[in-house]
Motif scaffolding. Sequence first.
Motif, mmCIF file in Angstrom:
data_model
loop_
_atom_site.group_PDB
_atom_site.id
_atom_site.type_symbol
_atom_site.label_atom_id
_atom_site.label_comp_id
_atom_site.label_asym_id
_atom_site.label_seq_id
_atom_site.Cartn_x
_atom_site.Cartn_y
_atom_site.Cartn_z
ATOM 1 N N LYS A 75 63.649 18.925 86.488
ATOM 2 C CA LYS A 75 64.043 19.713 85.313
ATOM 3 C C LYS A 75 65.290 20.515 85.657
ATOM 4 O O LYS A 75 65.510 20.910 86.802
ATOM 5 C CB LYS A 75 62.924 20.672 84.890
ATOM 6 N N GLN B 124 62.063 22.394 89.368
ATOM 7 C CA GLN B 124 63.328 21.656 89.465
ATOM 8 C C GLN B 124 63.228 20.510 90.467
ATOM 9 O O GLN B 124 63.662 19.390 90.191
ATOM 10 C CB GLN B 124 64.470 22.593 89.885
ATOM 11 N N GLN C 47 62.053 28.082 81.415
ATOM 12 C CA GLN C 47 61.176 28.151 80.240
ATOM 13 C C GLN C 47 59.731 27.799 80.603
ATOM 14 O O GLN C 47 58.788 28.453 80.155
ATOM 15 C CB GLN C 47 61.690 27.218 79.143
ATOM 16 N N GLU D 42 67.443 25.709 83.096
ATOM 17 C CA GLU D 42 66.970 26.325 81.847
ATOM 18 C C GLU D 42 65.548 25.863 81.500
ATOM 19 O O GLU D 42 64.682 26.687 81.179
ATOM 20 C CB GLU D 42 67.924 25.995 80.698
ATOM 21 N N THR D 43 65.302 24.571 81.578
ATOM 22 C CA THR D 43 63.976 24.042 81.270
ATOM 23 C C THR D 43 62.947 24.548 82.264
ATOM 24 O O THR D 43 61.831 24.926 81.883
ATOM 25 C CB THR D 43 64.002 22.499 81.262
#
Length: 135
Positions: free
Chosen positions: A80, A75, A87, A83-84
């Motif tokens: 990002k 992040q 993942q 959620e991304t």
Amino acid sequence: MHSTLAMDRMIFMVTKPPKTPTPPSVPLTKPDDGRGGDAVVLERLPLKTQPPQMYQVVLLNDDYTPMEFVVMVIQEFFNKDMETATQIMLKIHLDGKGICGVFSRDVAATKVDQVTEASRKNGHPLQCVSEPIEL
């Protein structure tokens, strides 16, 4: 008297008209345009610059770095959303590595340095590398 003669000579040199330039020894030729006249064609070649080599920044899995820290790093340094980042972290956990972004060489190197420094400061062995993308 001697100085007057020298002075006259200097004035003559200064006021003397310049010589006309001599024409070039090789005659200039123009290509025949096929219509009986002479034509000059200048062809402009476009400069094609190559795009920079791109590198993918990859995080490698280890058995010691907490998943939450990996998500936070993704992040913070790769911009990002939660959620991304989650993942990508799961991909790293399951596949052993995950791509966090694609950048030019200098930016990729900076990202690797940032992640490595953050991991070191927090006492985690998280490894980050950059790999050239094959086209």
